[in-house]
Write a protein that holds these residues in place. Sequence first.
Motif, mmCIF file in Angstrom:
data_model
loop_
_atom_site.group_PDB
_atom_site.id
_atom_site.type_symbol
_atom_site.label_atom_id
_atom_site.label_comp_id
_atom_site.label_asym_id
_atom_site.label_seq_id
_atom_site.Cartn_x
_atom_site.Cartn_y
_atom_site.Cartn_z
ATOM 1 N N PRO A 188 0.816 -1.211 0.000
ATOM 2 C CA PRO A 188 0.000 0.000 0.000
ATOM 3 C C PRO A 188 0.851 1.263 0.000
ATOM 4 C CG PRO A 188 -0.747 -1.562 1.670
ATOM 5 C CD PRO A 188 0.586 -2.036 1.186
ATOM 6 N N ALA A 189 0.376 2.262 -0.749
ATOM 7 C CA ALA A 189 1.024 3.569 -0.743
ATOM 8 C C ALA A 189 0.528 4.417 0.431
ATOM 9 C CB ALA A 189 0.739 4.286 -2.056
ATOM 10 N N LEU A 190 -0.488 3.910 1.134
ATOM 11 C CA LEU A 190 -1.056 4.607 2.274
ATOM 12 C C LEU A 190 -0.714 3.859 3.564
ATOM 13 C CD1 LEU A 190 -3.223 4.569 -0.281
ATOM 14 C CD2 LEU A 190 -4.528 6.021 1.258
ATOM 15 N N LYS A 191 -0.781 4.557 4.679
ATOM 16 C CA LYS A 191 -0.534 3.925 5.969
ATOM 17 C C LYS A 191 -1.680 2.995 6.346
ATOM 18 C CE LYS A 191 2.229 7.498 8.289
ATOM 19 N NZ LYS A 191 2.272 8.434 9.447
ATOM 20 N N GLY A 192 -1.342 1.942 7.093
ATOM 21 C CA GLY A 192 -2.368 1.077 7.658
ATOM 22 C C GLY A 192 -2.775 -0.058 6.740
ATOM 23 N N ASP A 193 -3.595 -0.975 7.279
ATOM 24 C CA ASP A 193 -4.058 -2.127 6.498
ATOM 25 C C ASP A 193 -5.573 -2.094 6.283
ATOM 26 O OD1 ASP A 193 -4.926 -2.656 9.027
ATOM 27 O OD2 ASP A 193 -3.991 -4.633 9.202
ATOM 28 N N PHE A 194 -6.162 -0.886 6.360
ATOM 29 C CA PHE A 194 -7.608 -0.755 6.195
ATOM 30 C C PHE A 194 -8.070 -1.172 4.809
ATOM 31 C CE2 PHE A 194 -5.646 3.179 4.897
ATOM 32 C CZ PHE A 194 -6.332 3.539 3.749
ATOM 33 N N LEU A 195 -7.147 -1.209 3.842
ATOM 34 C CA LEU A 195 -7.513 -1.576 2.477
ATOM 35 C C LEU A 195 -7.950 -3.038 2.354
ATOM 36 C CD1 LEU A 195 -4.802 0.336 0.428
ATOM 37 C CD2 LEU A 195 -7.276 0.568 0.150
ATOM 38 N N LYS A 196 -7.663 -3.840 3.360
ATOM 39 C CA LYS A 196 -8.061 -5.246 3.291
ATOM 40 C C LYS A 196 -9.558 -5.394 3.074
ATOM 41 C CE LYS A 196 -4.285 -7.533 5.777
ATOM 42 N NZ LYS A 196 -3.916 -8.389 6.914
ATOM 43 N N ASP A 197 -10.339 -4.563 3.749
ATOM 44 C CA ASP A 197 -11.792 -4.647 3.593
ATOM 45 C C ASP A 197 -12.218 -4.245 2.185
ATOM 46 O OD1 ASP A 197 -12.126 -5.527 6.184
ATOM 47 O OD2 ASP A 197 -12.413 -3.501 6.993
ATOM 48 N N GLU A 198 -11.568 -3.216 1.636
ATOM 49 C CA GLU A 198 -11.879 -2.794 0.271
ATOM 50 C C GLU A 198 -11.564 -3.903 -0.723
ATOM 51 O OE1 GLU A 198 -13.243 0.103 -0.799
ATOM 52 O OE2 GLU A 198 -13.547 0.643 1.299
ATOM 53 N N ILE A 199 -10.423 -4.542 -0.531
ATOM 54 C CA ILE A 199 -10.003 -5.611 -1.440
ATOM 55 C C ILE A 199 -10.965 -6.781 -1.366
ATOM 56 C CG2 ILE A 199 -8.168 -7.289 -1.914
ATOM 57 C CD1 ILE A 199 -6.207 -5.083 -0.870
ATOM 58 N N ARG A 200 -11.412 -7.119 -0.168
ATOM 59 C CA ARG A 200 -12.338 -8.253 -0.006
ATOM 60 C C ARG A 200 -13.686 -7.995 -0.678
ATOM 61 N NH1 ARG A 200 -9.993 -8.534 5.493
ATOM 62 N NH2 ARG A 200 -8.586 -10.325 5.541
ATOM 63 N N ASN A 201 -14.012 -6.736 -0.949
ATOM 64 C CA ASN A 201 -15.244 -6.432 -1.674
ATOM 65 C C ASN A 201 -15.201 -6.945 -3.107
ATOM 66 O OD1 ASN A 201 -16.508 -5.083 0.455
ATOM 67 N ND2 ASN A 201 -15.626 -3.106 -0.103
ATOM 68 N N PHE A 202 -13.985 -7.105 -3.644
ATOM 69 C CA PHE A 202 -13.827 -7.491 -5.047
ATOM 70 C C PHE A 202 -13.080 -8.803 -5.232
ATOM 71 C CE2 PHE A 202 -13.905 -2.779 -5.092
ATOM 72 C CZ PHE A 202 -15.014 -2.573 -5.904
ATOM 73 N N ALA A 203 -12.179 -9.144 -4.305
ATOM 74 C CA ALA A 203 -11.326 -10.322 -4.478
ATOM 75 C C ALA A 203 -12.027 -11.580 -4.002
ATOM 76 C CB ALA A 203 -10.015 -10.128 -3.716
ATOM 77 N N GLN A 204 -11.856 -12.651 -4.767
ATOM 78 C CA GLN A 204 -12.553 -13.899 -4.472
ATOM 79 C C GLN A 204 -11.654 -14.949 -3.821
ATOM 80 O OE1 GLN A 204 -13.868 -14.849 -8.407
ATOM 81 N NE2 GLN A 204 -15.184 -13.041 -8.570
ATOM 82 N N ASN A 205 -10.349 -14.775 -3.919
ATOM 83 C CA ASN A 205 -9.416 -15.755 -3.360
ATOM 84 C C ASN A 205 -8.782 -15.232 -2.083
ATOM 85 O OD1 ASN A 205 -9.817 -17.552 -5.581
ATOM 86 N ND2 ASN A 205 -8.415 -16.313 -6.808
ATOM 87 N N GLU A 206 -8.099 -16.114 -1.382
ATOM 88 C CA GLU A 206 -7.499 -15.744 -0.095
ATOM 89 C C GLU A 206 -5.976 -15.835 -0.091
ATOM 90 O OE1 GLU A 206 -8.997 -14.477 2.519
ATOM 91 O OE2 GLU A 206 -10.980 -14.578 1.571
ATOM 92 N N ASN A 207 -5.375 -16.145 -1.239
ATOM 93 C CA ASN A 207 -3.916 -16.325 -1.256
ATOM 94 C C ASN A 207 -3.207 -14.994 -1.509
ATOM 95 O OD1 ASN A 207 -5.132 -16.417 -3.783
ATOM 96 N ND2 ASN A 207 -3.510 -17.656 -4.703
ATOM 97 N N TRP A 208 -3.397 -14.041 -0.566
ATOM 98 C CA TRP A 208 -2.792 -12.719 -0.689
ATOM 99 C C TRP A 208 -2.545 -12.124 0.684
ATOM 100 C CZ3 TRP A 208 -5.646 -8.475 1.155
ATOM 101 C CH2 TRP A 208 -6.999 -8.724 1.421
ATOM 102 N N ASP A 209 -1.691 -11.130 0.710
ATOM 103 C CA ASP A 209 -1.400 -10.433 1.958
ATOM 104 C C ASP A 209 -0.910 -9.028 1.622
ATOM 105 O OD1 ASP A 209 -1.194 -9.963 4.635
ATOM 106 O OD2 ASP A 209 0.483 -11.317 4.984
ATOM 107 N N LEU A 210 -0.967 -8.134 2.617
ATOM 108 C CA LEU A 210 -0.467 -6.779 2.440
ATOM 109 C C LEU A 210 0.828 -6.598 3.226
ATOM 110 C CD1 LEU A 210 -3.658 -4.533 2.685
ATOM 111 C CD2 LEU A 210 -2.731 -5.776 0.731
#
Length: 298
Positions: A188-210
């Motif tokens: 992420p170019a931004l601080k924090g891991d809040f983007l995880k929720d945004e990504i889960r709105n569109f991503a269907q798999n779980e093999n990822w991390d930030l």
Amino acid sequence: MNQQLSISFPNFISVHIKREDLIHPFVSGNKFRKLKYNLLQAKEENQETVLTFGGAFSNHIAAVAFAGKEKGFKTIGIIRGDELGSKISGNPTLLFAQNCGMQLEFISREEYRLKSEASFLENLKKQFGDFYLIPEGGTNELAVKGCQEILTEEDVVFDYICCSIGTGGTISGIINSVLPYQKVLGFPALKGDFLKDEIRNFAQNENWDLITDYHFGGYGKIDSALIGFINQFYEENQIPLDPIYTGKMVFGVIDLINKNYFPAQSKILLIHTGGIQGIQGMNIKLRNKQLPTININV
């Protein structure tokens, strides 16, 4: 095009970079992917105008302006910061967008925070008439669909796919298209891991991390270490990196390799998402702060 880096990595790790920045001279990288199906949808809806949002040096604003001109749309850019209206001539991104025919509308940062509210959007329609709306950064379901086309058959050999993150659309498309044995790492170019929720709105798999340790202080923040890295990387590999997104991601991946984060013999693919047009604007800011500049011609 995948390009192998000319750097010697420990533990027999190989690193390639996918040059999405070379897709188009002005609508490069993930912006090309995100706009592809959105502009097709706008045509299907018989829309004549595309409206979107962005900041002073937004890659998205520049891309929409040129793509709109190329595809025959009128474009409107709602720009964060009403003080910028008198500074277009000194801003390479906004000047480019305006020269492409984009109508720029400058609003205060307080108003800009309302950009997703129905009442705010309704007022924009009263002001500008009907339009096809593309959100800030371009991320929506059609953008994710476009980003699912980033990976191709030649990429099945890689164990890790790494990319930078702004709004989460690009990584979501990549996550949806990887194979089960591949892992996606987002920087992420931004601080924090809040983007995880945004990504889960569109991503269907779980093999990822930030990986959240390489934002360099937050969105749009850089320091002399990152500038030096980008300049050295370009000198050694002739690959330009932007300082907001891909530069931070590549810095992070190489640092993680040196810290033995990746298993031996890992094959890593880095996604270059473009953004090179923003270097001019960043250099203006760096000169004003009497800091070293990024030595890449754009």
